[in-house]
Design a protein around this motif. Structure first.
Motif, mmCIF file in Angstrom:
data_model
loop_
_atom_site.group_PDB
_atom_site.id
_atom_site.type_symbol
_atom_site.label_atom_id
_atom_site.label_comp_id
_atom_site.label_asym_id
_atom_site.label_seq_id
_atom_site.Cartn_x
_atom_site.Cartn_y
_atom_site.Cartn_z
ATOM 1 N N ALA A 1 0.823 -1.209 0.000
ATOM 2 C CA ALA A 1 0.000 0.000 0.000
ATOM 3 C C ALA A 1 0.856 1.258 0.000
ATOM 4 O O ALA A 1 0.517 2.246 -0.656
ATOM 5 C CB ALA A 1 -0.940 -0.013 1.198
ATOM 6 N N ILE A 2 1.970 1.223 0.724
ATOM 7 C CA ILE A 2 2.884 2.375 0.709
ATOM 8 C C ILE A 2 3.461 2.555 -0.689
ATOM 9 O O ILE A 2 3.543 3.676 -1.206
ATOM 10 C CB ILE A 2 3.999 2.213 1.760
ATOM 11 C CG1 ILE A 2 3.412 2.352 3.172
ATOM 12 C CG2 ILE A 2 5.126 3.231 1.540
ATOM 13 C CD1 ILE A 2 4.379 2.005 4.279
ATOM 14 N N ALA A 3 3.855 1.457 -1.322
ATOM 15 C CA ALA A 3 4.415 1.527 -2.671
ATOM 16 C C ALA A 3 3.395 2.067 -3.670
ATOM 17 O O ALA A 3 3.744 2.784 -4.604
ATOM 18 C CB ALA A 3 4.911 0.156 -3.116
ATOM 19 N N GLU A 4 2.140 1.730 -3.463
ATOM 20 C CA GLU A 4 1.065 2.196 -4.347
ATOM 21 C C GLU A 4 0.541 3.565 -3.935
ATOM 22 O O GLU A 4 -0.380 4.086 -4.567
ATOM 23 C CB GLU A 4 -0.090 1.185 -4.340
ATOM 24 C CG GLU A 4 0.255 -0.159 -4.941
ATOM 25 C CD GLU A 4 0.511 -0.089 -6.432
ATOM 26 O OE1 GLU A 4 -0.110 0.774 -7.096
ATOM 27 O OE2 GLU A 4 1.334 -0.865 -6.917
ATOM 28 N N LYS A 5 1.078 4.114 -2.854
ATOM 29 C CA LYS A 5 0.674 5.419 -2.314
ATOM 30 C C LYS A 5 -0.821 5.440 -1.995
ATOM 31 O O LYS A 5 -1.527 6.401 -2.290
ATOM 32 C CB LYS A 5 1.047 6.535 -3.280
ATOM 33 C CG LYS A 5 2.537 6.637 -3.489
ATOM 34 C CD LYS A 5 2.895 7.716 -4.461
ATOM 35 C CE LYS A 5 4.405 7.733 -4.628
ATOM 36 N NZ LYS A 5 4.830 8.498 -5.778
ATOM 37 N N SER A 6 -1.277 4.359 -1.374
ATOM 38 C CA SER A 6 -2.684 4.226 -1.002
ATOM 39 C C SER A 6 -2.822 4.351 0.510
ATOM 40 O O SER A 6 -2.511 3.415 1.250
ATOM 41 C CB SER A 6 -3.218 2.867 -1.471
ATOM 42 O OG SER A 6 -4.498 2.627 -0.938
ATOM 43 N N LEU A 7 -3.298 5.493 0.942
ATOM 44 C CA LEU A 7 -3.471 5.734 2.368
ATOM 45 C C LEU A 7 -4.550 4.812 2.945
ATOM 46 O O LEU A 7 -4.408 4.306 4.055
ATOM 47 C CB LEU A 7 -3.828 7.198 2.612
ATOM 48 C CG LEU A 7 -3.815 7.676 4.053
ATOM 49 C CD1 LEU A 7 -2.440 7.454 4.667
ATOM 50 C CD2 LEU A 7 -4.209 9.125 4.142
ATOM 51 N N VAL B 1 -3.076 1.340 3.435
ATOM 52 C CA VAL B 1 -2.217 1.300 4.625
ATOM 53 C C VAL B 1 -3.082 1.172 5.868
ATOM 54 O O VAL B 1 -2.822 0.331 6.739
ATOM 55 C CB VAL B 1 -1.316 2.558 4.717
ATOM 56 C CG1 VAL B 1 -0.604 2.617 6.050
ATOM 57 C CG2 VAL B 1 -0.325 2.587 3.576
#
Length: 61
Positions: free
Chosen positions: A25-31, A34
């Protein structure tokens, strides 16, 4: 000979998946991803400790 405690193994694998989910999720920038992964991880780890306590109380550990 040690026997595999399947419920505890499953909880450990699920907890590892939740931790990996945080990284994805961090790699996909999905808050939201996360947040969901952290909440799921807390729930799974809590259930694992609860199960371990119950198994210890029943004498299965």
């Amino acid at each position: 000979m040690n026997q595999v405690k399947w419920p505890l193994l499953i909880y450990a694998i699920l907890a590892a998946v939740c931790i990996m989910g945080i990284g994805v999720a961090i790699a996909e920038k999905s808050l939201i991803g996360v947040f969901i992964s952290i909440v799921a991880g807390i729930i799974v780890i809590g259930l694992g400790f609860k199960t371990k306590k119950r198994m210890r109380k029943e004498g299965k550990l």
